[in-house]
Design a protein around this motif. Structure first.
Motif, PDB file in Angstrom:
ATOM      1  N   CYS A 132      14.080  71.626  62.298  1.00  0.00           N
ATOM      2  CA  CYS A 132      13.097  70.731  61.118  1.00  0.00           C
ATOM      3  C   CYS A 132      12.331  70.577  60.822  1.00  0.00           C
ATOM      4  O   CYS A 132      12.241  72.237  61.097  1.00  0.00           O
ATOM      5  CB  CYS A 132      12.148  70.352  63.243  1.00  0.00           C
ATOM      6  SG  CYS A 132      10.763  69.474  63.302  1.00  0.00           S
ATOM      7  N   GLY A 134       9.569  68.575  59.988  1.00  0.00           N
ATOM      8  CA  GLY A 134       8.316  68.402  60.493  1.00  0.00           C
ATOM      9  C   GLY A 134       7.647  67.105  59.385  1.00  0.00           C
ATOM     10  O   GLY A 134       6.424  66.619  58.225  1.00  0.00           O
ATOM     11  N   CYS A 135       8.891  66.217  59.277  1.00  0.00           N
ATOM     12  CA  CYS A 135       9.010  65.126  57.959  1.00  0.00           C
ATOM     13  C   CYS A 135       8.078  64.142  58.582  1.00  0.00           C
ATOM     14  O   CYS A 135       7.254  63.228  58.264  1.00  0.00           O
ATOM     15  CB  CYS A 135      10.340  64.372  57.905  1.00  0.00           C
ATOM     16  SG  CYS A 135      10.240  63.355  59.119  1.00  0.00           S
ATOM     17  N   GLY A 136       7.440  64.222  59.756  1.00  0.00           N
ATOM     18  CA  GLY A 136       6.319  63.145  60.619  1.00  0.00           C
ATOM     19  C   GLY A 136       6.951  61.339  60.492  1.00  0.00           C
ATOM     20  O   GLY A 136       6.440  60.791  60.563  1.00  0.00           O
ATOM     21  N   ASP A 137       8.297  61.499  60.744  1.00  0.00           N
ATOM     22  CA  ASP A 137       9.392  60.193  60.815  1.00  0.00           C
ATOM     23  C   ASP A 137      10.005  60.636  61.711  1.00  0.00           C
ATOM     24  O   ASP A 137      11.155  60.184  60.480  1.00  0.00           O
ATOM     25  CB  ASP A 137       8.664  59.152  59.302  1.00  0.00           C
ATOM     26  CG  ASP A 137       9.506  58.310  59.785  1.00  0.00           C
ATOM     27  OD1 ASP A 137       8.893  57.908  61.205  1.00  0.00           O
ATOM     28  OD2 ASP A 137       9.496  56.959  58.790  1.00  0.00           O
ATOM     29  N   CYS A 138      10.449  60.645  62.546  1.00  0.00           N
ATOM     30  CA  CYS A 138      12.067  61.588  63.270  1.00  0.00           C
ATOM     31  C   CYS A 138      12.682  60.017  62.682  1.00  0.00           C
ATOM     32  O   CYS A 138      12.627  59.420  63.634  1.00  0.00           O
ATOM     33  CB  CYS A 138      11.417  61.860  64.345  1.00  0.00           C
ATOM     34  SG  CYS A 138      12.789  63.225  64.679  1.00  0.00           S
ATOM     35  N   VAL A 139      13.983  60.521  62.595  1.00  0.00           N
ATOM     36  CA  VAL A 139      15.259  60.014  62.108  1.00  0.00           C
ATOM     37  C   VAL A 139      15.906  60.233  63.022  1.00  0.00           C
ATOM     38  O   VAL A 139      17.563  59.833  63.324  1.00  0.00           O
ATOM     39  CB  VAL A 139      15.465  60.117  60.934  1.00  0.00           C
ATOM     40  CG1 VAL A 139      14.441  59.024  59.750  1.00  0.00           C
ATOM     41  CG2 VAL A 139      15.746  61.395  60.545  1.00  0.00           C
ATOM     42  N   LEU A 140      15.856  61.825  64.109  1.00  0.00           N
ATOM     43  CA  LEU A 140      16.688  62.033  65.141  1.00  0.00           C
ATOM     44  C   LEU A 140      17.593  60.529  65.694  1.00  0.00           C
ATOM     45  O   LEU A 140      18.782  60.903  65.917  1.00  0.00           O
ATOM     46  CB  LEU A 140      16.635  63.046  65.779  1.00  0.00           C
ATOM     47  CG  LEU A 140      16.038  64.162  65.222  1.00  0.00           C
ATOM     48  CD1 LEU A 140      15.479  65.379  65.520  1.00  0.00           C
ATOM     49  CD2 LEU A 140      17.628  65.159  64.322  1.00  0.00           C
ATOM     50  N   CYS A 147      19.038  66.905  62.527  1.00  0.00           N
ATOM     51  CA  CYS A 147      18.461  66.566  61.613  1.00  0.00           C
ATOM     52  C   CYS A 147      18.694  66.629  60.424  1.00  0.00           C
ATOM     53  O   CYS A 147      18.943  67.574  59.201  1.00  0.00           O
ATOM     54  CB  CYS A 147      16.911  67.347  62.167  1.00  0.00           C
ATOM     55  SG  CYS A 147      15.949  66.765  60.799  1.00  0.00           S
ATOM     56  N   ILE A 149      16.939  66.099  57.208  1.00  0.00           N
ATOM     57  CA  ILE A 149      16.458  66.589  56.375  1.00  0.00           C
ATOM     58  C   ILE A 149      16.337  68.552  56.419  1.00  0.00           C
ATOM     59  O   ILE A 149      16.674  69.191  55.358  1.00  0.00           O
ATOM     60  CB  ILE A 149      15.029  66.412  56.438  1.00  0.00           C
ATOM     61  CG1 ILE A 149      15.420  64.565  56.281  1.00  0.00           C
ATOM     62  CG2 ILE A 149      13.916  66.518  55.115  1.00  0.00           C
ATOM     63  CD1 ILE A 149      13.543  64.404  56.721  1.00  0.00           C
TER      64      ILE A 149
END
Ligand code: SF4
Ligand code: SF4
Lengths: 222, 308
Positions: A132, A134-140, A147, A149
């Motif tokens: 992870c 830590g992009c702050g807007d999880c798309v999982l 992930c 990213i």
């Protein structure tokens, strides 16, 4: 968890050289789990440093302490009775712990003993891998629980690129291609239609693009 | 017609288009660009100008495109998402269009690990699919990616790459469909050595009707030697070079290998012409640009059509 790796011995002896008495502080959380900076590693590093300086006939004393959580002011307070008896602090916690000590004890130099690496998971005994960013807007939820990213070398939201080969990433055949993993999982879930949707350009403000981030929970904040 | 691009006109008129490639030099000498580009005059419809190809620093694609434009050639601005964020990409697109550069190719780019600055940060603010969408929005809606209006939108003919040979194969048509959905106008494929596999991919492309939404230019790279064939086979990610081909080129004496390479390349073009949905050829003769006229001629692709 946050993973870390101890810095090379030469770098540590070099930065401890100016000091005669230090506080070596471990942390009981993530760095204990990834065997980089827990009680055990504090003991090992302490002996190694003392041995090194003994060979150089340099007086060097180490006070060892391992805190419950170095990123928490409550526990960092436990260093207060010891801090004036040492010249410097060497922290074996992740970068968050080091900074917490620096914030609390303004006049005491503090050095990192580990390189903080990434947020990851254990793949097998002694192997940790990034999971992870830590992009702050999880798309999982739309990428099959993998992930794009943290795990795709090009951070593609609409992969795979043209370099994916036999399930491996073009950068190195020891790295799994994140998009192969995403595709395999979408198939297993019967959700291949999700692949057909183009994921829109990311708003990086929720991540590091927006500057240093903070979470304020009104219900808990006092 | 979506743009004033000559390439678009040629494709729309139903001609087999021919594009080639000019890699800018590792220095600031404009003549190096001009000499290379001059070799392609008259035998191709547009020339891709690569953007820090293989993650090695070179003269910027935009600057080299302008040089080509000044020579009266028709450049395709290549741009990778690796080196720039969306602000920088959009400003370069405006700059390019202000110099009458009206074709571009949206790529993610090779990883820095392969180049001469492996220590560089990877940008990848957006990916190639999002990149296509951005350029299309700039052109068709006159809006920046951030949503504000553009005063004089750039009317780019939008290209992208597709690799029919990468894995997983079952996703390769679907990935093209994503690019089509994002609004790509033309595709240049990875170099084709395995024609059967390419034909199979094209079948999938036709099954989804994608050949009617985007123009597909088949990627062709002549091989100079058996050494190059082996290198392509073993070292270049996502490249499919069948053993028979390596054997065939290794089977002729060293001094004849280049000639054999050209022969193979012309045969490949002839075979691809027979595949329904192929709209042209992208001939990448890397550091061998002087061979492009010969290839184009032998493949029966001369003279190039004139449109206006
Ligand atoms: S999408 Fe963002 S939050 Fe979710 S795993 Fe990836 S980096 Fe972490
Ligand atoms: S090979 Fe897979 S993981 Fe590697 S950059 Fe391409 S899509 Fe991402």
């Amino acid at each position: 968890m946050i993973t870390a790796e101890r810095k090379p011995m030469e770098e540590l002896t070099e930065c401890m050289k100016p000091f005669g008495r230090i506080l070596l502080v471990g942390c009981n959380e993530c760095v204990t789990v990834c065997a980089a900076g827990g009680r055990k590693e504090v003991g090992l590093l302490s002996s190694a440093l003392q041995m090194h300086f003994m060979k150089e006939n340099k007086p060097f004393e180490v006070k060892e302490l391992t805190l419950e959580r170095q990123c928490d002011p409550e526990y960092v307070e436990e260093l207060a009775p010891h801090i004036n008896q040492v010249d410097a602090v060497l922290s074996m916690a992740c970068g968050c712990g080091v900074q917490e000590i620096a914030r609390r004890y303004k006049e005491k130099p503090v050095f990192p003993a580990v390189n903080t690496k990434f947020m990851g998971a254990s793949e097998s005994q002694g192997v940790w891998a990034e999971r992870c960013a830590g992009c702050g807007d999880c798309v999982l939820g739309i990428t099959g629980g993998v992930c794009p990213i943290a795990r795709c070398s090009k951070q593609l939201f609409n992969g795979p690129c043209g370099g994916s080969t036999n399930g491996k990433c073009e950068i190195d055949s020891s790295v799994d291609c994140a998009w192969q993993l995403i595709w395999d999982r979408l198939k297993a879930l019967g959700k291949v239609d999700l692949y057909e949707e183009n994921i829109a350009a990311k708003d990086w403000r929720t991540g590091r693009g927006g500057g240093p981030r903070k979470i304020i929970r009104e219900d808990l904040a006092s | 017609m979506k743009t004033d691009s000559i390439l678009e006109k040629i494709l729309a008129a139903g001609h087999l288009a021919v594009t080639s490639e000019c890699g800018p030099p590792r220095g600031a000498l404009p003549n190096k660009v001009k000499e290379k580009a001059e070799l392609l005059r008259g035998c191709v419809d547009a020339v891709n100008v690569t953007d820090n190809q293989t993650a090695m620093v070179r003269m910027s694609s935009l600057a080299a495109c302008i040089l080509l434009r000044q020579m009266g050639l028709n450049p395709i601005l290549q741009m990778v998402t690796r080196d720039r964020n969306r602000l920088s990409m959009q400003s370069d697109i405006l700059g390019a269009y202000s110099h009458n550069i009206d074709n571009m190719l949206c790529l993610s780019g090779d990883h820095p690990r392969f180049g001469d600055h492996p220590m560089a940060a990877n940008v990848h603010d957006i990916d190639s699919v999002q990149f296509i969408e951005m350029v299309k929005t700039m052109r068709d809606e006159g809006k920046f990616q951030g949503g504000e209006s553009i005063d004089g939108p750039p009317k780019m003919f939008i290209g992208a790459a597709a690799n029919p040979f990468a894995d997983p194969f079952e996703l390769r048509v679907a990935r093209l469909a994503k690019k089509a959905k994002a609004g790509v106008d033309f595709i240049q494929t990875q170099c084709i050595y395995n024609v059967d596999k390419f034909a199979k991919w094209m079948e999938g492309v036709r099954d989804r009707g994608l050949d009617r939404q985007v123009y597909i230019l088949a990627g062709i790279t002549p091989m100079k030697s058996a050494g190059m064939a082996r290198y392509m086979k073993n070292k270049v990610p996502g490249m499919d070079v069948p053993d028979e081909l390596v054997k065939r080129i290794a089977g002729v004496p060293k001094e004849k290998q280049a000639e054999e390479g050209i022969k193979i390349c012309v045969e490949t073009i002839e075979q691809c012409k027979e595949i329904k949905g192929v709209h042209g050829f992208h001939i990448m003769a890397i550091e061998w640009e002087q061979k492009v006229p010969e290839i184009v001629e032998k493949a029966g692709l001369l003279p190039r059509p004139s449109v206006n």
